[in-house]
Design a protein around this motif. Structure first.
Motif, PDB file in Angstrom:
ATOM      1  N   VAL A  32      31.437  63.933  57.523  1.00  0.00           N
ATOM      2  CA  VAL A  32      31.929  63.071  58.599  1.00  0.00           C
ATOM      3  C   VAL A  32      32.519  63.953  59.696  1.00  0.00           C
ATOM      4  O   VAL A  32      33.414  64.762  59.440  1.00  0.00           O
ATOM      5  N   ARG A  34      34.685  64.059  63.160  1.00  0.00           N
ATOM      6  CA  ARG A  34      35.656  63.236  63.884  1.00  0.00           C
ATOM      7  C   ARG A  34      36.300  64.037  65.011  1.00  0.00           C
ATOM      8  O   ARG A  34      36.661  65.185  64.841  1.00  0.00           O
ATOM      9  N   LEU A  91      25.536  66.475  70.500  1.00  0.00           N
ATOM     10  CA  LEU A  91      26.387  65.387  70.004  1.00  0.00           C
ATOM     11  C   LEU A  91      27.540  65.182  70.979  1.00  0.00           C
ATOM     12  O   LEU A  91      28.023  66.136  71.589  1.00  0.00           O
ATOM     13  N   ILE A  96      34.663  60.473  68.672  1.00  0.00           N
ATOM     14  CA  ILE A  96      33.486  60.314  67.819  1.00  0.00           C
ATOM     15  C   ILE A  96      33.921  60.202  66.368  1.00  0.00           C
ATOM     16  O   ILE A  96      34.913  60.791  65.955  1.00  0.00           O
ATOM     17  N   SER A  97      33.194  59.415  65.625  1.00  0.00           N
ATOM     18  CA  SER A  97      33.275  59.412  64.173  1.00  0.00           C
ATOM     19  C   SER A  97      31.853  59.154  63.699  1.00  0.00           C
ATOM     20  O   SER A  97      31.361  58.034  63.765  1.00  0.00           O
ATOM     21  N   THR A  98      31.177  60.211  63.295  1.00  0.00           N
ATOM     22  CA  THR A  98      29.769  60.143  62.921  1.00  0.00           C
ATOM     23  C   THR A  98      29.609  60.661  61.505  1.00  0.00           C
ATOM     24  O   THR A  98      30.167  61.699  61.161  1.00  0.00           O
ATOM     25  N   THR A  99      28.823  59.945  60.711  1.00  0.00           N
ATOM     26  CA  THR A  99      28.616  60.322  59.323  1.00  0.00           C
ATOM     27  C   THR A  99      27.177  60.762  59.106  1.00  0.00           C
ATOM     28  O   THR A  99      26.249  60.102  59.572  1.00  0.00           O
TER      29      THR A  99
END
Length: 105
Positions: A32, A34, A91, A96-99
């Motif tokens: 993840v 962040r 990106l 952002i919070s991308t998994t």
């Protein structure tokens, strides 16, 4: 269990931290990204989630072409995630919070 990299923002230290601690969290399930990582650490952070715990790492980043992005590329390659430096550098840097999920096989 959470194991935290306290040398915040140093890519080479974070790589060494991952090398020394990755085995402690079991099989990695997801990564993840962040920004901000938390209310306390207001910058980039990566959580590596395993079956037995998580690593919190602060020396990897994304959204530009610098050393932190190369560190994240190193991590992705180590975990078998197929991404390029160009993809990582594109990106979004802002909130952002991308998994990224790892293959379950």
């Amino acid at each position: 269990m959470i194991i935290e990299d306290y040398e915040k923002g140093v890519t080479n230290v974070s790589k060494q931290f991952v090398e020394e601690n990755l085995h402690k969290i079991g099989k990695v399930i997801k990564v993840v990204l962040r920004n901000p990582f938390s209310d306390i650490w207001k910058h980039y952070g990566v959580e590596i989630v395993g079956t037995k715990g998580s690593l919190y790492v602060y020396g990897f980043s994304w959204g530009y072409g610098g050393e932190g992005c190369r560190g994240l590329l190193w991590l992705f390659q180590k975990l078998g995630l197929n991404y390029t430096l160009k993809q990582i550098s594109q990106l979004p840097q802002k909130t952002i919070s991308t998994t990224f999920y790892l293959n379950s096989t």
